[in-house]
Design a protein around this motif. Sequence first.
Motif, mmCIF file in Angstrom:
data_model
loop_
_atom_site.group_PDB
_atom_site.id
_atom_site.type_symbol
_atom_site.label_atom_id
_atom_site.label_comp_id
_atom_site.label_asym_id
_atom_site.label_seq_id
_atom_site.Cartn_x
_atom_site.Cartn_y
_atom_site.Cartn_z
ATOM 1 N N CYS A 121 0.832 -1.210 0.000
ATOM 2 C CA CYS A 121 0.000 0.000 0.000
ATOM 3 C C CYS A 121 0.865 1.257 0.000
ATOM 4 O O CYS A 121 2.063 1.208 0.302
ATOM 5 C CB CYS A 121 -0.904 0.014 1.219
ATOM 6 N N VAL A 122 0.261 2.370 -0.338
ATOM 7 C CA VAL A 122 0.972 3.644 -0.467
ATOM 8 C C VAL A 122 0.266 4.728 0.338
ATOM 9 O O VAL A 122 -0.962 4.854 0.281
ATOM 10 C CB VAL A 122 1.044 4.080 -1.948
ATOM 11 N N VAL A 123 1.063 5.502 1.095
ATOM 12 C CA VAL A 123 0.564 6.718 1.734
ATOM 13 C C VAL A 123 1.593 7.823 1.474
ATOM 14 O O VAL A 123 2.755 7.538 1.190
ATOM 15 C CB VAL A 123 0.343 6.549 3.253
ATOM 16 N N THR A 124 1.148 9.065 1.578
ATOM 17 C CA THR A 124 2.041 10.169 1.190
ATOM 18 C C THR A 124 2.452 11.083 2.344
ATOM 19 O O THR A 124 3.081 12.110 2.127
ATOM 20 C CB THR A 124 1.370 11.023 0.097
ATOM 21 N N SER A 125 2.093 10.711 3.571
ATOM 22 C CA SER A 125 2.463 11.558 4.706
ATOM 23 C C SER A 125 2.527 10.740 5.992
ATOM 24 O O SER A 125 2.023 9.612 6.057
ATOM 25 C CB SER A 125 1.443 12.685 4.883
ATOM 26 N N GLU A 126 3.143 11.338 7.020
ATOM 27 C CA GLU A 126 3.220 10.673 8.328
ATOM 28 C C GLU A 126 1.833 10.427 8.892
ATOM 29 O O GLU A 126 1.541 9.335 9.398
ATOM 30 C CB GLU A 126 4.026 11.540 9.297
ATOM 31 N N ASP A 127 0.963 11.430 8.833
ATOM 32 C CA ASP A 127 -0.381 11.299 9.389
ATOM 33 C C ASP A 127 -1.132 10.148 8.731
ATOM 34 O O ASP A 127 -1.806 9.350 9.404
ATOM 35 C CB ASP A 127 -1.175 12.603 9.214
ATOM 36 N N ASN A 128 -1.018 10.065 7.405
ATOM 37 C CA ASN A 128 -1.704 8.988 6.690
ATOM 38 C C ASN A 128 -1.110 7.626 7.024
ATOM 39 O O ASN A 128 -1.804 6.611 7.005
ATOM 40 C CB ASN A 128 -1.645 9.229 5.183
ATOM 41 N N CYS A 129 0.180 7.621 7.336
ATOM 42 C CA CYS A 129 0.847 6.380 7.728
ATOM 43 C C CYS A 129 0.238 5.845 9.024
ATOM 44 O O CYS A 129 -0.151 4.675 9.123
ATOM 45 C CB CYS A 129 2.342 6.618 7.893
ATOM 46 N N TYR A 130 0.149 6.725 10.031
ATOM 47 C CA TYR A 130 -0.437 6.314 11.306
ATOM 48 C C TYR A 130 -1.893 5.887 11.129
ATOM 49 O O TYR A 130 -2.345 4.896 11.718
ATOM 50 C CB TYR A 130 -0.367 7.472 12.320
ATOM 51 N N ARG A 131 -2.621 6.644 10.317
ATOM 52 C CA ARG A 131 -4.044 6.345 10.094
ATOM 53 C C ARG A 131 -4.212 4.977 9.430
ATOM 54 O O ARG A 131 -5.083 4.188 9.806
ATOM 55 C CB ARG A 131 -4.663 7.449 9.231
ATOM 56 N N HIS A 132 -3.345 4.712 8.458
ATOM 57 C CA HIS A 132 -3.420 3.429 7.750
ATOM 58 C C HIS A 132 -3.141 2.264 8.702
ATOM 59 O O HIS A 132 -3.840 1.241 8.669
ATOM 60 C CB HIS A 132 -2.395 3.426 6.600
ATOM 61 N N ILE A 133 -2.132 2.431 9.554
ATOM 62 C CA ILE A 133 -1.787 1.363 10.493
ATOM 63 C C ILE A 133 -2.912 1.131 11.494
ATOM 64 O O ILE A 133 -3.225 -0.013 11.857
ATOM 65 C CB ILE A 133 -0.458 1.687 11.215
ATOM 66 N N LEU A 134 -3.543 2.192 11.939
ATOM 67 C CA LEU A 134 -4.670 2.050 12.864
ATOM 68 C C LEU A 134 -5.845 1.320 12.201
ATOM 69 O O LEU A 134 -6.532 0.509 12.832
ATOM 70 C CB LEU A 134 -5.133 3.429 13.361
ATOM 71 N N ASP A 135 -6.035 1.589 10.917
ATOM 72 C CA ASP A 135 -7.161 0.980 10.195
ATOM 73 C C ASP A 135 -6.889 -0.468 9.797
ATOM 74 O O ASP A 135 -7.789 -1.314 9.842
ATOM 75 C CB ASP A 135 -7.490 1.788 8.931
#
Length: 210
Positions: free
Chosen positions: A33-47
Amino acid sequence: MHQDYALVVDDHPLVASGIANFLNTHCQFKKACVVTSEDNCYRHILDYGPPRLLVIDFWLSSGTALKLLKEIKERYPKVRLLVVSGDENNELCLKVRHAGGHGFVLKNESPEKFARAVMALKENKEWFPVDDPAAVVSDNDLLRKFNLTPRQIDVINMMMRGLPNKRIASQLSISEPTVKEHISNILKKIGVNSRVEAITLLHSKRGSSQ
């Protein structure tokens, strides 16, 4: 719960997608998967849960990835952390290691080398090719035979990697005229007339000493 997928964090979506596709096709990840920011990284891991491998670009739009590295290391110690960068400053590699990263690969490396780094991390090994530390020491010993100063050694090592004066100046935080002055002094000490001659001479000496 630890998930068997890879997550790429890079603020350049096209680059991130390319890395994710490569992880799918060449590194035995069924999902990347791909994310473009730190915030999205944390959000993705939580989800979706923590990935098996996290590939992070060293320079993100918010700054360096060091803070993200340290926090992921603390929160999810089983996640393998691989940092990539287009910046050839060797200090970045050391900073990544000190921040808890498990590997570091330059973006201009071959796809095969990137794949080897990924496989090493999947096997719970580390991948920090600082040009082979033993070779660097050997090279610097060779350069000291010409009575080069530590700064001149920095300059010529960058010259031999093909960096132009502007990049050398930027990485060493000095001016271009200062770089030119260093190069002029280096050529005199080595006994050649041009940087091409210096690079050719040192490559031949390095080859004969290995």
